[in-house]
Design a protein around this motif. Structure first.
Motif, PDB file in Angstrom:
ATOM      1  N   SER A 186       0.814  -1.227   0.000  1.00  0.00           N
ATOM      2  CA  SER A 186       0.000   0.000   0.000  1.00  0.00           C
ATOM      3  C   SER A 186       0.841   1.268   0.000  1.00  0.00           C
ATOM      4  O   SER A 186       0.357   2.331  -0.363  1.00  0.00           O
TER       5      SER A 186
ATOM      6  N   GLU B  41      -0.513   6.868   6.454  1.00  0.00           N
ATOM      7  CA  GLU B  41      -1.895   6.992   5.986  1.00  0.00           C
ATOM      8  C   GLU B  41      -2.248   5.848   5.031  1.00  0.00           C
ATOM      9  O   GLU B  41      -3.337   5.271   5.106  1.00  0.00           O
TER      10      GLU B  41
ATOM     11  N   THR C  55      -5.152   3.119   5.830  1.00  0.00           N
ATOM     12  CA  THR C  55      -6.248   2.948   4.878  1.00  0.00           C
ATOM     13  C   THR C  55      -6.324   1.507   4.394  1.00  0.00           C
ATOM     14  O   THR C  55      -7.407   0.917   4.326  1.00  0.00           O
TER      15      THR C  55
ATOM     16  N   GLU D 259      -9.434  -1.066   4.869  1.00  0.00           N
ATOM     17  CA  GLU D 259     -10.044  -1.674   3.679  1.00  0.00           C
ATOM     18  C   GLU D 259     -10.028  -3.197   3.797  1.00  0.00           C
ATOM     19  O   GLU D 259     -11.003  -3.863   3.452  1.00  0.00           O
TER      20      GLU D 259
ATOM     21  N   ARG E 275     -14.531   7.796   7.451  1.00  0.00           N
ATOM     22  CA  ARG E 275     -13.359   6.949   7.666  1.00  0.00           C
ATOM     23  C   ARG E 275     -12.069   7.674   7.307  1.00  0.00           C
ATOM     24  O   ARG E 275     -11.105   7.659   8.073  1.00  0.00           O
ATOM     25  N   SER E 276     -12.016   8.313   6.149  1.00  0.00           N
ATOM     26  CA  SER E 276     -10.760   8.959   5.732  1.00  0.00           C
ATOM     27  C   SER E 276     -10.397  10.117   6.661  1.00  0.00           C
ATOM     28  O   SER E 276      -9.214  10.346   6.924  1.00  0.00           O
TER      29      SER E 276
ATOM     30  N   VAL F 179      -8.765   8.581   9.681  1.00  0.00           N
ATOM     31  CA  VAL F 179      -7.396   8.165   9.355  1.00  0.00           C
ATOM     32  C   VAL F 179      -6.471   9.381   9.378  1.00  0.00           C
ATOM     33  O   VAL F 179      -5.363   9.321   9.925  1.00  0.00           O
TER      34      VAL F 179
END
Length: 190
Positions: free
Chosen positions: A79, A91, A95, A99, A175-176, A179
């Motif tokens: 990622s 980050e 994430t 996910e 959610r973002s 984060v």
């Protein structure tokens, strides 16, 4: 190939079939439906055959969990884009972790919620668990002197977010933003 090698290969194949069937049943019907009796029916083996491979249901959950960690560690590492800043890297891992939790809910539950017999931070911790923890620590260690404790806090925050969102306790649409708050908390420690 000798008889003993063939028997060992067949045993390993049976074991993989049991693990795959447990994961499939859990994904389809939830972990409550995964019993030794139901697994035996699903794969057309007797219950004693399953018990020859796994002591109990928790051991089956543990085997499914190990497969999950074989997926999660590489997912977290992949990622992080090449040349990412420390903030971008943490980050990206956060994430990717979330996910993973939402795309594979039954697997995530086996890995982090259900009894599995797997233990972190012990002398007998399987290598794949250490590698997954290392994938998280690799993006956290840039921010903190005690990378292990900081990684545990990072992991705990992500797990808490995953569980709260999975159960509808917090709004998925944000959610973002959550984060980004976690990233900012780590970046402030730098």
């Amino acid at each position: 190939m000798g008889i003993s090698e063939r028997k060992e290969r067949e045993r390993a194949e049976r074991e993989q079939r049991i693990i795959a069937a447990a994961r499939m049943l859990a994904e389809r019907d939830g972990w409550a439906s995964v019993t030794v009796r139901r697994l035996a029916q699903e794969i057309e083996y007797s219950q004693p055959v399953l018990y020859a491979h796994f002591e109990n249901r928790d051991a089956i959950v543990g085997a499914v969990s190990l497969k999950g960690f074989e997926e999660l560690g590489p997912t977290l590492r992949a990622s992080v884009p090449a040349g990412a800043s420390p903030e971008e890297a943490i980050e990206a891992v956060a994430t990717a972790y979330l996910e993973f939790a939402f795309e594979r809910p039954a697997l995530y539950e086996a890995m982090f919620v259900l009894p599995s017999g797997l233990r972190f931070a012990k002398s007998d911790t399987p290598q794949v668990l250490r590698e997954t923890f290392g994938a998280m620590m690799g993006v956290v260690d840039r921010f903190c002197a005690d990378a292990e404790v900081a990684t545990e806090a990072f992991w705990a925050a992500l797990h808490g977010l995953a569980e709260l969102e999975r159960h509808g306790r917090i709004r998925a649409a944000f959610r973002s933003e959550r984060v980004r708050h976690i990233v900012a908390m780590f970046a402030k420690g730098n």
